[in-house]
Design a protein around this motif. Sequence first.
Motif, PDB file in Angstrom:
ATOM      1  N   ALA A  23       0.885  -1.130   0.043  1.00  0.00           N
ATOM      2  CA  ALA A  23       0.053   0.161   0.096  1.00  0.00           C
ATOM      3  C   ALA A  23       0.974   1.240   0.116  1.00  0.00           C
ATOM      4  O   ALA A  23       0.541   2.187  -0.777  1.00  0.00           O
ATOM      5  N   LEU A  24       2.037   1.185   0.794  1.00  0.00           N
ATOM      6  CA  LEU A  24       2.874   2.340   0.875  1.00  0.00           C
ATOM      7  C   LEU A  24       3.606   2.633  -0.499  1.00  0.00           C
ATOM      8  O   LEU A  24       3.638   3.756  -1.109  1.00  0.00           O
ATOM      9  N   ARG A  25       4.012   1.605  -1.049  1.00  0.00           N
ATOM     10  CA  ARG A  25       4.768   1.574  -2.327  1.00  0.00           C
ATOM     11  C   ARG A  25       3.905   1.723  -3.622  1.00  0.00           C
ATOM     12  O   ARG A  25       4.486   2.384  -4.624  1.00  0.00           O
ATOM     13  N   ASN A  26       2.775   1.746  -3.256  1.00  0.00           N
ATOM     14  CA  ASN A  26       1.697   2.203  -4.373  1.00  0.00           C
ATOM     15  C   ASN A  26       1.653   3.679  -4.564  1.00  0.00           C
ATOM     16  O   ASN A  26       1.151   4.084  -5.562  1.00  0.00           O
ATOM     17  N   LEU A  27       1.981   4.375  -3.415  1.00  0.00           N
ATOM     18  CA  LEU A  27       1.903   6.011  -3.707  1.00  0.00           C
ATOM     19  C   LEU A  27       2.874   6.339  -4.553  1.00  0.00           C
ATOM     20  O   LEU A  27       3.971   5.962  -4.316  1.00  0.00           O
ATOM     21  N   PHE A  30       6.622   7.416  -3.468  1.00  0.00           N
ATOM     22  CA  PHE A  30       6.743   6.773  -2.211  1.00  0.00           C
ATOM     23  C   PHE A  30       8.406   6.346  -2.040  1.00  0.00           C
ATOM     24  O   PHE A  30       9.124   6.745  -1.185  1.00  0.00           O
ATOM     25  N   ASP A  31       8.600   5.418  -2.986  1.00  0.00           N
ATOM     26  CA  ASP A  31      10.085   4.825  -2.959  1.00  0.00           C
ATOM     27  C   ASP A  31      11.528   5.912  -2.881  1.00  0.00           C
ATOM     28  O   ASP A  31      12.034   5.794  -1.917  1.00  0.00           O
ATOM     29  N   LEU A  32      11.045   6.755  -3.679  1.00  0.00           N
ATOM     30  CA  LEU A  32      12.032   7.858  -3.820  1.00  0.00           C
ATOM     31  C   LEU A  32      12.229   8.741  -2.860  1.00  0.00           C
ATOM     32  O   LEU A  32      13.224   8.883  -1.900  1.00  0.00           O
ATOM     33  N   ILE A  33      11.115   9.200  -2.338  1.00  0.00           N
ATOM     34  CA  ILE A  33      10.865  10.128  -1.174  1.00  0.00           C
ATOM     35  C   ILE A  33      11.389   9.344   0.392  1.00  0.00           C
ATOM     36  O   ILE A  33      12.158   9.865   0.835  1.00  0.00           O
ATOM     37  N   ALA A  34      10.892   8.315   0.315  1.00  0.00           N
ATOM     38  CA  ALA A  34      11.379   7.487   1.713  1.00  0.00           C
ATOM     39  C   ALA A  34      12.824   7.208   1.516  1.00  0.00           C
ATOM     40  O   ALA A  34      13.563   7.260   2.598  1.00  0.00           O
TER      41      ALA A  34
END
Length: 139
Positions: A23-27, A30-34
């Motif tokens: 769910a988080l990675r579908n945003l 998200f991956d780059l920012i996190a």
Amino acid sequence: MPTYTGISSEAFRHPLDRQAEQALRNLPGFDLIARKFVEFIYERPQLVYLMGNTIQVGPRQYSTIYQMFRECLRDLDIYPEPTLFVSQNPQANSYALGQENPYIVINTGILDLLDEAEIRVVLAHELGHIKCGHTILIQ
């Protein structure tokens, strides 16, 4: 402990963990920012601090713990080897950080409280976080 050559994190991840991460990675983004947030706010400053204020575990420093760590790495088929640090801290805690160069910190509070088998569990737990990619999902 048995060795699990080629084991994937999917072999031991809880379905709800998998679902929450997806769910988080579908945003979007998200991956780059996190990754960048963890890298610049936590990982790099913490690594600089650790190199000056803790002991890096190795064959000559905390050699018994290093041997246990190496066995956990082998058993969980984790490569490359993350760096392991021991922090002089009475709080019973440990954590894993880092994507490109992951590392684990274990406080002396844990070493004082736990026996060898329990320390192995702590090391394997932190290595599991690295194997599952949880180190960008902290905080």
